[in-house]
Scaffold this active site. Sequence first.
Site, short mmCIF file in Angstrom:
data_model
loop_
_atom_site.label_atom_id
_atom_site.label_comp_id
_atom_site.label_asym_id
_atom_site.label_seq_id
_atom_site.Cartn_x
_atom_site.Cartn_y
_atom_site.Cartn_z
N HIS A 123 0.85 -1.20 0.00
CA HIS A 123 0.00 0.00 0.00
C HIS A 123 0.88 1.24 0.00
CE1 HIS A 123 0.94 0.47 4.23
NE2 HIS A 123 0.34 -0.67 4.55
N HIS B 112 4.11 1.38 2.18
CA HIS B 112 5.25 0.65 1.62
C HIS B 112 5.88 1.43 0.46
CE1 HIS B 112 2.49 -2.75 3.03
NE2 HIS B 112 3.51 -2.79 3.86
N CYS C 134 0.84 -10.69 22.72
CA CYS C 134 -0.03 -10.11 21.70
C CYS C 134 0.34 -10.73 20.36
CB CYS C 134 0.13 -8.60 21.64
SG CYS C 134 -0.77 -7.83 20.27
N CYS D 114 1.39 -8.09 17.68
CA CYS D 114 2.76 -7.59 17.85
C CYS D 114 3.79 -8.71 17.75
CB CYS D 114 2.92 -6.91 19.21
SG CYS D 114 1.92 -5.43 19.44
N CYS E 30 -3.60 -4.03 24.14
CA CYS E 30 -2.48 -3.61 23.31
C CYS E 30 -2.86 -2.29 22.64
CB CYS E 30 -2.19 -4.67 22.24
SG CYS E 30 -1.06 -4.08 20.95
N HIS F 28 -3.27 -2.81 18.67
CA HIS F 28 -4.25 -3.74 18.11
C HIS F 28 -5.58 -3.77 18.86
CE1 HIS F 28 -0.28 -5.19 16.67
NE2 HIS F 28 -0.94 -5.32 15.55
N LYS G 204 -4.92 6.98 10.24
CA LYS G 204 -3.95 6.05 9.70
C LYS G 204 -4.65 5.07 8.77
CE LYS G 204 -0.41 2.72 11.06
NZ LYS G 204 0.12 1.86 12.14
N LYS H 242 -7.22 -1.31 6.26
CA LYS H 242 -8.13 -2.04 5.37
C LYS H 242 -9.54 -2.08 5.96
CE LYS H 242 -5.95 -5.94 4.88
NZ LYS H 242 -5.72 -7.32 4.40
#
Length: 656
Positions: A24, A27, A132, A135, A150, A153, A303, A306
């Site tokens: 995406h 990257h 987690c 992570c 977490c 997440h 941020k 998806k």
Amino acid sequence: MKRRETLDRFFITTPIYYVNAKPHLGHAYTTIVADSIARYHRLAGHETFFLTGTDEHGDKIVEAAEKAGSTPQEYVDSISEQFRTLWPEMMISNDDFIRTTEERHKKVVCDILQKVYDAGDIYQSEYEGKYCTGCEQFLTDKDLDENGLCPDHKVAPTVIKEKNYFFRMSKYQDWLKQHIQDNPDFIRPERYRNEVLSMLDMGVLEDLCISRPKSRLTWGIELPFDSEYVTYVWFDALINYITALGGPESENFLKFWPSTNHLVAKDILKPHAIFWPTMLKAAGFETYQNLNVHGYWLVQDTKMSKSIGNVIEPLAMKDKYGLDAFRYFLLREMRFGRDASFSERALVGRLNADLANDLGNLFSRVLSMTHKYFGGEVPEMGHRAHAEDVEILNLAMNSFRNYQQLFPRFQFARALEALWELVRGLNKYVDVTAPWALFKNGDTERLSIVMGTLLGLMRKIALHVWPVMPQTAETMLEQLGEAFTPQAVNLAEEADSFGDFIKPGTKLAKASNLFPRVELEEPEAKPQKEPKAKKEKKAQKTPAPAEPGVAEFADFQKLDLRLGTVLSAEPHPDADRLYVVKIDLAEPEPRQVVAGLREHFEPDFLIGRQVVVVANLAPRKLRGVESQGMIMAVKDKDGMQLLTATGSVENGSKVS
């Protein structure tokens, strides 16, 4: 002890991308940054090695493969190939692409694990902790949010009790803190250096769990000293940077490792700033030179994710707006180290303002004039003696020097702004020197100096822009009659040498259209339903559009259409879409026209251009400012175009 600078070599790495999802914007940004900095160093004459690749082990891979209905190996093969095939389409010039499932990597990981184990810095212990899966690591209470979740997440970690192997990371806490303090550039920008120092100041650094029992996870590199365990994904992944150079005994490692620059997003700061240097120290290796940390790309201040559907596909942007415009926007828009917002509107704005109006307009104007005045060949230049020549050369020298200081320090936005100060300055230089007037007056000697200066500085701009926009830069140089090879360029010399930039007699392209303006495609608004009675009433009141009538010649004679040169274009104080334009129509005073051109043209694009003006239009006030005429233009699918003459004419000339 401060480490020595390695000036003649440069090793740049992206993080190896985790293959639990397809590529995406995030990257693409990281890899384009790495590519641009690698290209810069090649242009500076440095032997350069550029690495990227994929990280393919761990719990999340197994989970993603199960969801896809495939084996882990089949899954990582598929996703890794998407990364590998994307990069050539983005003009990425990496020297190697590494995968952590390759045998060459497994061997190096095992060798380093065994070395650290033999030195006594890896031990086995029973451990109970909060794990987690997202992570892929154990978290302490201080790592969790106020709800015990977490923070990344938003799930509660699972309590796991098991025997594992641990790396004595705590042993190197004081050494790492001192190393960061002694080397201010070790982690940059400074805000992330301070963040790591704060982590180290919070208390004793815990030892790092570096294994997973095969009873829980088999997808990983087996520990060389215990076949019942696989390696923790970070102890595996980070070592890729050594593997790709051929391992710690290789010639490439000895050659490039002292100049290592890692490039990462801020979410993996801790593994690269704490795990990795302590691992290197324990294994007996010198640590990397710099860790360069960038922020997040946000979409609508959020941020990318998806799950909320705001992921930007890099190929979609490239195909829609052009690769080089996309690459330029990413480096120009984000202040390295901080978060930045992505929007198509901002991308189109940059494309039209910086690339079409500034850079594209400069090449179009200058090449066209060179063909008109010198038959398309670079003229012989005489001695520069005018103040405007000295001024533009000083601006160029400062621009190139600032660019060359800022770019290799990852300050891309500031470096490009320094370069664009010169681009805008050259457009102004055209307006101030007025080549059309020099040609008309027969001042060939002065004209040759002006055109030679413009062409030479345009060549230098093309060289400096190549790291960011390689295709465009090579086209620019081709239009200037130069075949480009990076090895033939010494970028440092280009900032100070200002003689005959391009060999006189060099044939140039007849025209240039580097960046056509684009219009943002707005989503179609849904028509609002109206009550039937209201529709009928509206239909009765709305007259049919008038058909164009036949104009008599006498009607045309009523219009006084004249050519004039734009002297200034200032934003209207009370209207976002209007300019207050002053035009030289060869009258005692410049003519003031209020024009709706602000959405389509930057002031620098208008200034110095000849336009057609309806000179006998009755004056009227537009938002409180008097307009004494109308500038003629036509709107098409590519935007607004100004009406003008095919060549330069005297101001005040009447259209007939």
